[in-house]
Design a protein around this motif. Structure first.
Motif: not given
Length: 515
Positions: A139, A142, A177, A180, A261, A351, A355, A388, A391-392
């Motif tokens: 986290l 990111i 976002a 993704t 990641h 990023a 995520s 996801s 998280v972002k």
């Protein structure tokens, strides 16, 4: 801050618009059913050698890396170059361990490292510890990508406080976002190709053009204080800066491919052979990183830290502004736009992967294990997509509402924590000798020890260990994982004698089969 650099900004926005289109179009690239988690979160495990090279490179060499490593060379000098040997040491580790991990995970449809730990050691609590460590370590990583993005946006003259200052970041992360969520791992994989081409172009332009402008390397190094070109010679009874440098390089190398990641990039490969080829090819990024670290010295020689037109940038961003200032001083605006776009896109690629990795972990190792043990494939993939997003925007809220130094501190602490999963993940590929309860206790001891060292060192990653009148400054993560391993080795026979053990759902033949 200086006035808006419209030429650089227009080129930056044009390239950003292109990768936005590419991110959405990636949903149709090597098309698969994105309602399946392995399709959305691992790209269907179909990325060959070249795409995996771009994906892992784009994953590991982030926007923050390209800002922070030269900035460390600018501010602290030679110690910044620990990043170069550590990214060299890490690839033999990748070659030896991770093709086998890929093979076992592919055989059993494991999506995360915690999946592997759950199957290998049969202990849901050890898998949970691995999962939580991965999420918590990811986290702040990111959030730090936003730091690199903030710096280049500010360098183009778009700055301010409150809503006006944060709006460009919010827009960038809404776009991130969206593509993704739509395209999954295919989006950062396709964008990584553009990002890496731009980064290589920027690095080689800087290493050729700027020394010519400054009168050559001899003049550059003559302008740098001797204290910044060499590590300080250790005094008596201490390893001094040499010990800190060496342990930072080794500990960072051991930790790098334990991050979720990194493992996501590996498990997305089409074969263990593709992973091995990447272990041989990825040092190309280490070469580029060395060039970028040198650019920090160029900034010293150019004197950008003393230039009044850059004073506001240094006040707002500290040494992280050194490289943007150098590019603004050395290149025409159109190329500045390309270079800044490389950094900006370099924030979005990792990023996105981070995520996705965090979402995969939550979905498989927390929600599925403890909340809903039998979701449909569609429910599992949909949950990962929503996580996801959470998280972002959690990372975005972190950087908007809290000073960026907290993200930096947590990322340093995350490195200390993530290496505590090494015995279960990396050594688990080689042996099932360790008892799972011993591994769990060792993990907890490593977490506590490393955190205590970090706090005792005033929130610094290096801790000075004193033994019999000698002092050994070193990376707290490496010291803590040694405590972890020793305790695990000592406790394993004891727990085995007590009959505390679980079944291994993987097969011994899988660790010997050709990969």
């Amino acid at each position: 801050m200086q006035e808006i650099n419209w030429t650089a900004l227009i080129i930056f926005l044009a390239l950003f618009a292109f990768i936005t289109w590419l991110g959405f179009a990636a949903a149709h690239w090597r098309k698969g059913d994105l309602d399946l988690l392995h399709e959305w979160g691992l790209g269907g495990r179909r990325f060959g050698t070249l795409i995996t090279w771009f994906l892992i490179g784009g994953d590991l060499y982030t926007a923050y890396t390209f800002i922070a490593v030269p900035a460390l060379a600018f501010g602290a000098g030679a110690v910044a170059f620990f990043a170069v040997p550590y990214t060299i040491v890490v690839y033999p580790i990748l070659f030896m361990v991770f093709p086998r991990l890929w093979y076992v995970c592919h055989r059993h449809n494991y999506i995360t490292a915690a999946d592997f730990v759950r199957g290998r050691f049969g202990n849901r609590w050890l898998a949970l510890a691995t999962a939580i460590t991965g999420i918590v370590a990811t986290l702040p990583y990111i959030a730090l990508q936003l730091v690199g993005l903030q710096v280049v946006i500010g360098a183009m003259g778009i700055s301010g406080t409150g809503y006006r200052g944060d709006l460009p970041l919010v827009i960038a992360f809404i776009v991130l976002a969206a593509f993704t969520y739509t395209s999954g791992l295919r989006a950062p994989a396709s964008i990584a190709i553009v990002k890496d081409i731009l980064i290589y172009l920027t690095a080689f332009a800087a290493i050729i053009a700027i020394p010519i402008q400054l009168g050559g390397f001899e003049k550059i190094f003559a302008a740098i204080p001797a204290s910044k070109t060499l590590l300080a010679t250790p005094g008596p009874n201490t390893t001094g800066a040499y010990g800190a440098y060496a342990t930072l390089a080794l500990g960072s190398a051991l930790a790098l491919f334990l991050y979720p990641h990194s493992i996501t990039g590996i498990l997305a490969a089409s074969s263990g052979r593709a992973v091995r080829r990447n272990a041989a090819l990825l040092p190309g990024y280490s070469f580029m990183l060395g060039l970028l670290a040198l650019v920090g010295f160029f900034a010293i020689a150019a004197g950008v830290g003393e230039r009044p037109e850059f004073a506001a940038g240094f006040k707002q961003f500290g040494n992280n502004f050194a490289i943007p200032a150098l590019f603004l001083d050395s290149f025409p605006s159109w190329f500045v736009g390309i270079a800044f776009a490389a950094v900006g896109i370099g924030a979005l690629v990792p990023a996105a992967i981070m995520s996705i990795a965090a979402a995969n972990i939550y979905t498989r190792n927390i929600h599925r294990e403890f909340i809903n043990s039998a979701p449909t494939d569609q429910q599992e993939a949909q949950l990962a997509k929503w996580v996801s997003l959470i998280v972002k925007f959690g990372a975005l809220a972190f950087i908007v509402f809290l000073p960026s130094k907290f993200a930096i501190y947590l990322q340093l602490l995350g490195g200390i924590w993530i290496i505590q999963t090494l015995p279960a993940v990396m050594l688990g590929v080689y042996t099932r000798w360790f008892n799972e309860w011993a591994l769990l206790i060792g993990w907890a001891a490593g977490i506590v020890t490393g955190t205590a060292m970090f706090i005792a060192a005033n929130l610094a990653p290096t801790y000075t260990l004193a033994v019999a009148g000698f002092s050994f400054p070193g990376y707290a993560a490496l010291y803590a994982v040694i405590v972890n391993l020793v305790l695990t080795v000592v406790l394993t026979p004891l727990f085995n004698l007590l009959g505390a053990g679980s079944a291994d759902e993987t097969e011994a033949a899988e660790y010997r089969a050709p990969v």
